[in-house]
Write an enzyme that holds these catalytic residues in place. Structure first.
Site, PDB file in Angstrom:
ATOM      1  N   HIS A  62      38.225  37.742  49.169  1.00 35.57           N
ATOM      2  CA  HIS A  62      37.125  36.912  48.700  1.00 35.57           C
ATOM      3  C   HIS A  62      37.599  35.563  48.164  1.00 35.57           C
ATOM      4  O   HIS A  62      38.734  35.420  47.744  1.00 35.57           O
ATOM      5  CB  HIS A  62      36.382  37.611  47.553  1.00 35.57           C
ATOM      6  CG  HIS A  62      35.877  38.962  47.892  1.00 35.57           C
ATOM      7  ND1 HIS A  62      35.891  39.995  46.993  1.00 35.57           N
ATOM      8  CD2 HIS A  62      35.327  39.464  49.030  1.00 35.57           C
ATOM      9  CE1 HIS A  62      35.372  41.076  47.549  1.00 35.57           C
ATOM     10  NE2 HIS A  62      35.037  40.786  48.786  1.00 35.57           N
ATOM     11  N   TYR A 132      39.160  40.464  35.584  1.00 38.69           N
ATOM     12  CA  TYR A 132      39.665  39.136  35.876  1.00 38.69           C
ATOM     13  C   TYR A 132      38.790  38.057  35.269  1.00 38.69           C
ATOM     14  O   TYR A 132      37.573  38.135  35.272  1.00 38.69           O
ATOM     15  CB  TYR A 132      39.877  38.917  37.374  1.00 38.69           C
ATOM     16  CG  TYR A 132      38.708  39.217  38.264  1.00 38.69           C
ATOM     17  CD1 TYR A 132      37.896  38.190  38.739  1.00 38.69           C
ATOM     18  CD2 TYR A 132      38.412  40.516  38.653  1.00 38.69           C
ATOM     19  CE1 TYR A 132      36.821  38.461  39.564  1.00 38.69           C
ATOM     20  CE2 TYR A 132      37.351  40.785  39.477  1.00 38.69           C
ATOM     21  CZ  TYR A 132      36.553  39.750  39.930  1.00 38.69           C
ATOM     22  OH  TYR A 132      35.486  40.022  40.736  1.00 38.69           O
ATOM     23  N   ASP A 170      32.655  43.559  53.163  1.00 39.54           N
ATOM     24  CA  ASP A 170      34.080  43.337  53.395  1.00 39.54           C
ATOM     25  C   ASP A 170      34.525  43.764  54.786  1.00 39.54           C
ATOM     26  O   ASP A 170      35.469  43.203  55.333  1.00 39.54           O
ATOM     27  CB  ASP A 170      34.911  44.048  52.330  1.00 39.54           C
ATOM     28  CG  ASP A 170      34.799  43.373  50.968  1.00 39.54           C
ATOM     29  OD1 ASP A 170      34.281  42.240  50.897  1.00 39.54           O
ATOM     30  OD2 ASP A 170      35.230  43.982  49.973  1.00 39.54           O
TER      31      ASP A 170
END
Length: 188
Positions: A62, A132, A170
């Site tokens: 991504h 993150y 994905d």
């Protein structure tokens, strides 16, 4: 904190120092002044967290396109992951090249991935939690990706395509060769 270079310039592994005693340990995970002096003078605006139940879960590859391009500071707070960054900056000597680092809760290491790089990971054990920090807010209109197992990238994933657990999104991303150029890089 210790800083380790990866095979891709600008993608860096950070190993925070742990202070241990019989009770356990204490770790300073992030210091803005240290980050600015050693990596980049940026501001994190959002923090994300994912839980992946099984081993072999692949998330990625991504990135966020401008104007919402994101730098990411990634860490695994439970379990361990095979974390990957791919350079997609046009004009970079390392365009299309990848690097990987195993991030684990046990080791406590982190990976800094600046704007202009794809990011993805594969869980190595069940019940992985990945957190993150990012430098720009998520914008669904800027959400982009590249096929995780694009043969042109040649990423040596620790899971076979048949065993990988992927989202429909994905599994159907573009190959890098079909991706428009979103980032440029002037070599110094």
């Amino acid at each position: 904190m210790e800083l380790r270079k990866t095979s891709l310039h600008d993608v860096l592994e950070i190993i925070p120092k742990r202070h241990q005693d019989t009770r356990g340990h204490f770790t300073e995970l992030f210091r803005q002044d240290w980050f600015a002096a050693n990596i980049a003078d940026i501001c994190f605006v959002q923090e994300n967290q994912s839980l992946s139940r099984g081993a072999g879960v692949v998330r990625g590859l991504h990135f966020q396109a401008p104007p919402a391009a994101q730098g990411k500071l990634v860490r695994c707070i439970a379990g361990s992951i095979f974390d990957v960054a791919v350079d997609i900056r046009a004009g970079s000597r390392s365009f299309g090249q990848w690097t990987s680092v195993v991030l684990s809760a046990k080791q406590g290491n982190q990976l800094w991935i600046p704007e202009g790089f794809l990011h993805g990971f594969c869980t190595l054990v069940p019940d992985c939690i990945v957190a993150y920090k990012v430098t720009a807010y998520y914008d669904p209109d800027c959400d982009r990706g590249v096929l995780w197992n694009d043969p042109d990238l040649g990423i040596d994933w620790p899971v076979s395509p048949e065993a990988a657990e992927l989202s429909a999104k994905d599994a159907s991303q573009l190959r890098l060769a079909d991706l428009p150029s979103y980032f440029s890089h002037a070599e110094v």
